[in-house]
Design a protein around this motif. Structure first.
Motif, PDB file in Angstrom:
ATOM      1  N   LYS A   1       0.846  -1.186   0.000  1.00 29.20           N
ATOM      2  CA  LYS A   1       0.000   0.000   0.000  1.00 29.20           C
ATOM      3  C   LYS A   1       0.891   1.249   0.000  1.00 29.20           C
ATOM      4  O   LYS A   1       1.934   1.278   0.664  1.00 29.20           O
ATOM      5  CB  LYS A   1      -0.912   0.003   1.221  1.00 29.20           C
ATOM      6  N   LYS A   2       0.479   2.255  -0.698  1.00 28.01           N
ATOM      7  CA  LYS A   2       1.241   3.502  -0.800  1.00 28.01           C
ATOM      8  C   LYS A   2       1.488   4.100   0.588  1.00 28.01           C
ATOM      9  O   LYS A   2       0.559   4.293   1.373  1.00 28.01           O
ATOM     10  CB  LYS A   2       0.456   4.489  -1.671  1.00 28.01           C
ATOM     11  N   GLY A   3       2.773   4.350   0.896  1.00 23.17           N
ATOM     12  CA  GLY A   3       3.144   4.986   2.155  1.00 23.17           C
ATOM     13  C   GLY A   3       3.040   4.099   3.379  1.00 23.17           C
ATOM     14  O   GLY A   3       3.157   4.582   4.512  1.00 23.17           O
ATOM     15  N   ASP A   4       2.850   2.784   3.185  1.00 23.78           N
ATOM     16  CA  ASP A   4       2.586   1.899   4.315  1.00 23.78           C
ATOM     17  C   ASP A   4       3.846   1.440   5.038  1.00 23.78           C
ATOM     18  O   ASP A   4       3.882   1.377   6.264  1.00 23.78           O
ATOM     19  CB  ASP A   4       1.805   0.674   3.817  1.00 23.78           C
ATOM     20  N   ALA A   5       4.864   1.084   4.276  1.00 26.43           N
ATOM     21  CA  ALA A   5       6.070   0.496   4.872  1.00 26.43           C
ATOM     22  C   ALA A   5       7.181   1.537   5.010  1.00 26.43           C
ATOM     23  O   ALA A   5       7.343   2.395   4.146  1.00 26.43           O
ATOM     24  CB  ALA A   5       6.555  -0.681   4.026  1.00 26.43           C
ATOM     25  N   ASP A   6       7.932   1.437   6.099  1.00 23.26           N
ATOM     26  CA  ASP A   6       9.123   2.283   6.256  1.00 23.26           C
ATOM     27  C   ASP A   6      10.313   1.654   5.540  1.00 23.26           C
ATOM     28  O   ASP A   6      11.169   2.355   5.004  1.00 23.26           O
ATOM     29  CB  ASP A   6       9.457   2.459   7.747  1.00 23.26           C
ATOM     30  N   SER A   7      10.369   0.311   5.575  1.00 27.48           N
ATOM     31  CA  SER A   7      11.475  -0.387   4.914  1.00 27.48           C
ATOM     32  C   SER A   7      11.037  -1.795   4.546  1.00 27.48           C
ATOM     33  O   SER A   7      10.137  -2.364   5.172  1.00 27.48           O
ATOM     34  CB  SER A   7      12.711  -0.431   5.810  1.00 27.48           C
TER      35      SER A   7
ATOM     36  N   THR B   1      20.449 -18.291   5.647  1.00 26.52           N
ATOM     37  CA  THR B   1      19.783 -17.180   4.943  1.00 26.52           C
ATOM     38  C   THR B   1      20.517 -15.876   5.200  1.00 26.52           C
ATOM     39  O   THR B   1      21.363 -15.772   6.096  1.00 26.52           O
ATOM     40  CB  THR B   1      18.324 -17.021   5.404  1.00 26.52           C
ATOM     41  N   ALA B   2      20.146 -14.874   4.395  1.00 26.69           N
ATOM     42  CA  ALA B   2      20.667 -13.511   4.577  1.00 26.69           C
ATOM     43  C   ALA B   2      19.531 -12.538   4.337  1.00 26.69           C
ATOM     44  O   ALA B   2      18.476 -12.896   3.801  1.00 26.69           O
ATOM     45  CB  ALA B   2      21.818 -13.257   3.597  1.00 26.69           C
ATOM     46  N   ARG B   3      19.769 -11.314   4.770  1.00 25.65           N
ATOM     47  CA  ARG B   3      18.797 -10.245   4.507  1.00 25.65           C
ATOM     48  C   ARG B   3      19.468  -9.165   3.659  1.00 25.65           C
ATOM     49  O   ARG B   3      20.637  -8.860   3.860  1.00 25.65           O
ATOM     50  CB  ARG B   3      18.288  -9.632   5.816  1.00 25.65           C
ATOM     51  N   ALA B   4      18.696  -8.584   2.734  1.00 25.07           N
ATOM     52  CA  ALA B   4      19.204  -7.498   1.890  1.00 25.07           C
ATOM     53  C   ALA B   4      18.114  -6.451   1.737  1.00 25.07           C
ATOM     54  O   ALA B   4      16.946  -6.786   1.503  1.00 25.07           O
ATOM     55  CB  ALA B   4      19.621  -8.036   0.514  1.00 25.07           C
ATOM     56  N   SER B   5      18.497  -5.186   1.886  1.00 28.41           N
ATOM     57  CA  SER B   5      17.520  -4.093   1.782  1.00 28.41           C
ATOM     58  C   SER B   5      17.030  -3.920   0.346  1.00 28.41           C
ATOM     59  O   SER B   5      17.820  -3.979  -0.595  1.00 28.41           O
ATOM     60  CB  SER B   5      18.141  -2.780   2.259  1.00 28.41           C
ATOM     61  N   MET B   6      15.737  -3.708   0.203  1.00 28.85           N
ATOM     62  CA  MET B   6      15.151  -3.404  -1.095  1.00 28.85           C
ATOM     63  C   MET B   6      14.957  -1.891  -1.209  1.00 28.85           C
ATOM     64  O   MET B   6      14.780  -1.196  -0.201  1.00 28.85           O
ATOM     65  CB  MET B   6      13.819  -4.132  -1.263  1.00 28.85           C
TER      66      MET B   6
ATOM     67  N   TYR C   1      12.877 -17.348  -1.053  1.00 28.36           N
ATOM     68  CA  TYR C   1      12.925 -15.991  -0.502  1.00 28.36           C
ATOM     69  C   TYR C   1      11.560 -15.560   0.038  1.00 28.36           C
ATOM     70  O   TYR C   1      10.502 -16.085  -0.334  1.00 28.36           O
ATOM     71  CB  TYR C   1      13.387 -14.998  -1.573  1.00 28.36           C
ATOM     72  N   GLY C   2      11.614 -14.585   0.937  1.00 28.16           N
ATOM     73  CA  GLY C   2      10.432 -13.929   1.475  1.00 28.16           C
ATOM     74  C   GLY C   2      10.784 -12.479   1.770  1.00 28.16           C
ATOM     75  O   GLY C   2      11.876 -12.002   1.423  1.00 28.16           O
ATOM     76  N   PHE C   3       9.877 -11.783   2.433  1.00 31.93           N
ATOM     77  CA  PHE C   3      10.048 -10.345   2.640  1.00 31.93           C
ATOM     78  C   PHE C   3       9.807  -9.982   4.103  1.00 31.93           C
ATOM     79  O   PHE C   3       8.877 -10.500   4.733  1.00 31.93           O
ATOM     80  CB  PHE C   3       9.069  -9.569   1.755  1.00 31.93           C
ATOM     81  N   GLU C   4      10.642  -9.076   4.593  1.00 33.28           N
ATOM     82  CA  GLU C   4      10.440  -8.496   5.923  1.00 33.28           C
ATOM     83  C   GLU C   4      10.057  -7.040   5.739  1.00 33.28           C
ATOM     84  O   GLU C   4      10.817  -6.246   5.173  1.00 33.28           O
ATOM     85  CB  GLU C   4      11.723  -8.603   6.750  1.00 33.28           C
ATOM     86  N   LEU C   5       8.845  -6.680   6.204  1.00 31.68           N
ATOM     87  CA  LEU C   5       8.337  -5.313   6.068  1.00 31.68           C
ATOM     88  C   LEU C   5       8.243  -4.687   7.449  1.00 31.68           C
ATOM     89  O   LEU C   5       7.732  -5.314   8.401  1.00 31.68           O
ATOM     90  CB  LEU C   5       6.954  -5.306   5.409  1.00 31.68           C
ATOM     91  N   LYS C   6       8.708  -3.456   7.546  1.00 26.60           N
ATOM     92  CA  LYS C   6       8.658  -2.752   8.832  1.00 26.60           C
ATOM     93  C   LYS C   6       7.942  -1.417   8.674  1.00 26.60           C
ATOM     94  O   LYS C   6       8.126  -0.702   7.687  1.00 26.60           O
ATOM     95  CB  LYS C   6      10.071  -2.514   9.367  1.00 26.60           C
TER      96      LYS C   6
END
Length: 574
Positions: free
Chosen positions: A30-36, A54-59, A84-89
């Protein structure tokens, strides 16, 4: 965060092989929903006693449209496999998004939760011909470009430009006329010609094919066409022909045989005939293009029809060395035929360009097994709405362009066929109500956008005209009646595009500001960057953007906090 707006699928424009080593992965929120947003990733077989490695990489935020944000990452899996999956904050909230749904913490007891890119097979990489992304096309409607040989004029041909274009008048444009004016194209900076149909037909537009293996005699003969292709190639210009494989013309011999012999015709299965006897009024009782009785739809599921059309596709490449096919009404032909068509054409010339005429979302034709590109009408419509019609503002335009850029994979966007006008639409200058400054802005937008741009004959010298047939006037060759200032503007933009690859397909496109009718965007790579500032409004406008340190003026007005009506300014990073 609104879970219902979060979206990804492991394929198409959301996860794809960009090249033999690199995967591109996108996520929508959603527009403006996630900080990272971060990508959680690993090889599905990489396990140790500690568990799955596993590792994490910023999108990065790659764009925003009316409703959504889009995040992007390019990644090179060492073994070409990826789960792979996604971490949203967002503030204190954290979501883990996988193929199996949402979690508060990432599950690592099994890889099956995660999206899967099983293996990056080189043969699956979408590959348009490498030359296309640096090509600037010029569309020629052969009957109206130039008459170089009066001996092949059709009966009743009128003197050049002696009257307004009509659906049924002729002026004798031909191949020799194109040969005679090749210097005009080279001077402009054109590197490809797209010809509307040249095959034998009754009309002046030639979309009603009589014989796919013969050139219409009003254009010349096969030897003249060979000469034309040779002259083009000697001048660094590719040649693309227009093919109508969805339907034939009324006078196509197989259809004439059906009309004569009805259900006894050996060609009755070449078409979609619903009943006998065949009727053309009030509506044809056979499938056609739209309800046009003179354009019966070909049955491309019929093996005889397929073999005939594939023979046509190979013939013009083998015998005349053409460089591409533009396919009319491509979306109404079955996918199976197009897969065979691609195999046939690429077997003769692997670097041939296959372009489909499709006006809507075309992802199912752009999987690497059918077309190299489609005509980018979403760009056309948004650009005209923003600049020519002023029916949308810069914010809406930027949102629409973001949607366009995220509809397809990046390597598809690089080959997209961008246009402002054609033989099917009003002239660009007519859309602009003959405001030349608006037209200059439109060409600035197109020639700094991803894809391969096309100029409709005569637009570069300021020709006008309404919808068909008005947009099909005879080319103006009297230099005193040509707009040479407009020609110079487009010529300069083409020169800049050639010199600064970042303005074509080597750079990312980022919208920086969109307020009212003013727009700021940047085309950039690690090595180069060009900032484009424009005002599509009718009044001088202040634009809140600072020219970054180290940038120098490249083209257009000098920017000092504001731009005049329809003004523009380009700055390059040094």
């Amino acid at each position: 965060m609104l879970k219902e707006a979060i979206y990804h699928r492991a394929g198409n424009n959301y996860a794809y092989a960009y090249d033999e080593k690199t995967l591109h992965i996108r996520l929508r929120t959603k527009k403006g929903d996630a900080d990272s947003v971060s990508l959680i990733h690993g090889d599905p077989y990489d396990w140790t006693k500690e568990g799955w490695q596993t590792a994490r990489a910023s999108m990065t935020l790659s764009g925003t449209d009316e409703y959504f944000d889009y995040y992007f990452i390019a990644i090179q899996p060492p073994y070409r496999r990826l789960r792979y999956g996604f971490e949203l904050k967002s503030g204190e909230e954290t979501l883990i998004y996988t193929e199996k749904g949402f979690y508060e913490e990432a599950p690592f007891d099994d890889t099956a939760y995660y999206f899967c890119f099983p293996f990056l097979n080189a043969i699956d990489v979408f590959r348009a011909p490498s030359w296309v992304k640096d090509t600037v096309w010029y569309q020629i409607f052969p009957e109206r470009f130039a008459n170089g040989d009066k001996s092949n004029d059709p009966e009743g041909a009128r003197p050049w430009a002696s009257e307004e274009p009509k659906p049924n008048n002729f002026f004798g444009g031909d191949f020799q006329g194109v040969i005679d004016h090749i210097d005009h194209l080279k001077k402009l900076g054109v590197t490809g010609i797209y010809f509307t149909p040249i095959f034998e037909a009754k009309s002046n537009h030639k979309y009603d094919t009589i014989d796919y293996l013969e050139i219409d005699p009003q254009f010349g003969d096969k030897e003249t066409f060979k000469k034309l292709v040779k002259v083009c190639h000697e001048n660094g210009i590719k040649v693309m022909l227009d093919a109508v494989f969805n339907h034939s013309g009324y006078y196509f011999e197989p259809f004439q045989d059906v009309l004569r012999n009805q259900e006894n015709s050996i060609y009755k299965n070449w078409f979609h005939l619903r009943e006998f006897p065949i009727q053309t009024e009030p509506r044809p009782n056979y499938d056609t293009f739209a309800f046009e009785k003179s354009m019966p739809k070909l049955n491309t599921e019929n093996p005889e029809v397929r073999e005939y059309l594939l023979k046509v596709a190979r013939y013009w490449v083998e015998e005349f060395d053409i460089d591409g096919w533009r396919l009319d009404v491509a979306n109404e032909v079955d996918h199976s035929f197009w897969r065979e068509f691609r195999t046939a054409v690429k077997s003769v010339k692997p670097e041939a360009y296959i372009l489909g005429e499709i006006w809507h979302d075309s992802i199912s034709w752009l999987q690497g097994d059918q077309f190299d590109a489609v005509m980018n009408y979403p760009f056309t419509n948004a650009a005209l709405d923003f600049v020519a019609k002023e029916s949308i503002d810069a914010k809406v335009f930027a949102e629409k362009m973001t949607s366009v850029l995220h509809m397809y994979p990046e390597n598809v966007n690089e080959a997209a066929f961008n246009l402002l006008g054609s033989h099917d639409t009003k002239r660009v200058l007519t859309f602009c109500e003959e405001n030349k400054d608006k037209m200059k802005l439109l060409f600035l937008l197109m020639l700094t956008f991803k894809g391969t741009p096309c100029i409709y004959y005569g637009d570069e010298i300021g020709m006008t005209g309404g919808n068909d047939p008005g947009c099909r006037k005879c080319m103006e060759w009297d230099e005193s009646k040509q707009d040479l200032d407009l020609f110079g503007h487009i010529q300069s933009l083409l020169s800049l595009r050639k010199e600064h690859k970042v303005l074509a397909n080597e750079g990312e496109m980022k919208f920086i500001s969109a307020v009212g009718q003013s727009l700021v965007y940047e085309r950039s790579t690690d090595e180069d960057s060009v900032l484009i500032i424009l005002n599509a409004g009718e009044k001088e406008t202040e634009i809140s953007v600072e020219i970054p340190e180290g940038y120098i003026h490249l083209f257009g007005s000098s920017f000092e906090g504001s731009l005049p009506a329809y003004g523009f300014s380009l700055y390059q990073k040094k």
